[in-house]
Design a protein around this motif. Structure first.
Motif, short mmCIF file in Angstrom:
data_model
loop_
_atom_site.label_atom_id
_atom_site.label_comp_id
_atom_site.label_asym_id
_atom_site.label_seq_id
_atom_site.Cartn_x
_atom_site.Cartn_y
_atom_site.Cartn_z
N GLY A 269 0.93 -1.29 0.00
CA GLY A 269 -0.11 0.20 -0.09
C GLY A 269 0.61 1.19 0.24
O GLY A 269 0.28 2.30 0.51
N ARG A 270 2.21 1.09 -0.60
CA ARG A 270 2.94 2.13 -0.43
C ARG A 270 2.47 3.77 -1.45
O ARG A 270 2.62 4.54 -0.83
N ARG A 271 2.05 3.07 -2.43
CA ARG A 271 1.77 4.43 -3.28
C ARG A 271 0.43 5.15 -2.55
O ARG A 271 0.56 6.45 -2.78
N ALA A 272 -0.46 4.54 -2.23
CA ALA A 272 -1.61 5.18 -1.50
C ALA A 272 -1.04 6.09 -0.01
O ALA A 272 -1.61 7.08 -0.09
N ARG A 273 -0.20 5.27 0.40
CA ARG A 273 0.32 5.99 1.68
C ARG A 273 0.94 7.16 1.28
O ARG A 273 0.98 8.29 2.15
N VAL A 274 2.09 7.21 0.35
CA VAL A 274 2.66 8.34 0.04
C VAL A 274 1.93 9.28 -0.47
O VAL A 274 1.98 10.66 -0.32
N LYS A 275 0.91 8.95 -1.17
CA LYS A 275 -0.26 10.18 -1.74
C LYS A 275 -0.89 10.76 -0.49
O LYS A 275 -0.99 12.07 -0.56
#
Length: 205
Positions: free
Chosen positions: A93-99
Motif C-alpha cells: 500500500g505504499r503508493r496510496a500511503r505516499v499520496k
C-alpha cells in the motif's frame, strides 16, 4: 455579515495556495476554530508574502515531512533524519500511503521510482530496436518499440521504490527542488497577484 470559514475549509484553501505558489503553509498555524473572510484574507496574504520572501531549507522540509508523518499515525520516536523510508512506509500500500503523506504535507512528493533493473532492460531494448529496424524490418521493430514504451509507462505509473534511502536525504532533495522552483517563480508573483489569488478562494459571502 462576513462569511465564517471553518478549519476544514481553511485546509482546502491552504492546499490550493501551496500548489499555486510552491510554498508550504501549515494548516496548524490557523489555530482558531473559524475565521471571518476578511481576517482570513489578511492573514493569508501576509503569510504567503513571508513564504515567498523566505527560502526552502532541509530543516524546513524535514519539519513539514515529519509533521505529516505524525498525522498518518507514526510515533514521534520513529521519525528522525536517519529513519529508513522503507521502514516508515512499508511496500504494501505504499503508493496510496505516499499520496496521503503528500496531501498532509501540502507539497508534491515525487519520491517513487520503478524497479531499476527492469526499467534499464526496457530502455536498452527500446534503443536496440532502432538498428534492428534499419537493418531488418521496421514493422517488427516498431511493434517491439511500442511494447517497450507501453511497459515503461506502466512501470512509471506503478513505481513502488523510493529514490532515496532516508528521511533526511528526502528532505534535502525536496528542499533543493523547491528552492530552485521558488527562485524561478518569485518574480512572477506580485503582491497584487497574491491578493487576487487569495480573493478568488476566500469569498466575503
Amino acid at each position: 455579515m462576513s462569511k465564517e470559514y471553518t478549519k476544514h475549509q481553511i485546509e482546502g484553501i491552504i492546499s490550493e495556495l501551496n500548489k499555486k505558489f510552491n510554498i508550504a503553509l501549515l494548516a496548524e498555524e490557523f489555530k482558531n476554530s473559524d475565521y471571518s473572510a476578511s481576517s482570513l484574507r489578511d492573514i493569508l496574504v501576509q503569510r504567503i508574502g513571508d513564504e515567498l520572501s523566505g527560502e526552502w531549507t532541509t530543516e524546513k522540509a524535514y519539519v513539514i515531512l515529519k509533521d505529516a508523518l505524525l498525522k498518518l499515525g507514526l510515533q514521534s520516536d520513529m521519525v528522525h533524519m536517519e529513519s529508513s523510508l522503507d521502514q516508515l512506509i512499508p511496500r504494501q500500500g505504499r503508493r496510496a500511503r505516499v499520496k496521503q503523506w503528500s496531501i498532509e504535507a501540502g507539497i508534491e512528493l515525487d519520491i517513487l521510482k520503478p524497479n531499476r533493473v527492469l526499467y534499464g532492460i526496457l530502455i536498452f531494448l527500446f534503443f536496440v530496436c532502432i538498428p534492428l529496424g534499419i537493418g531488418m524490418d521496421w514493422f517488427f521493430s516498431g511493434v517491439c518499440m511500442l511494447v517497450c514504451l507501453t511497459l515503461i509507462f506502466i512501470l512509471g505509473k506503478t513505481a513502488n521504490n523510493f529514490n532515496v534511502k532516508t528521511l533526511g536525504q528526502m528532505a534535502e532533495s525536496i528542499a533543493w527542488k523547491n528552492y530552485l522552483q521558488q527562485q524561478k517563480e518569485k518574480s512572477n508573483h506580485t503582491p497584487d497577484g497574491v491578493e487576487a489569488a487569495v480573493n478568488a478562494l476566500v469569498k466575503l459571502d
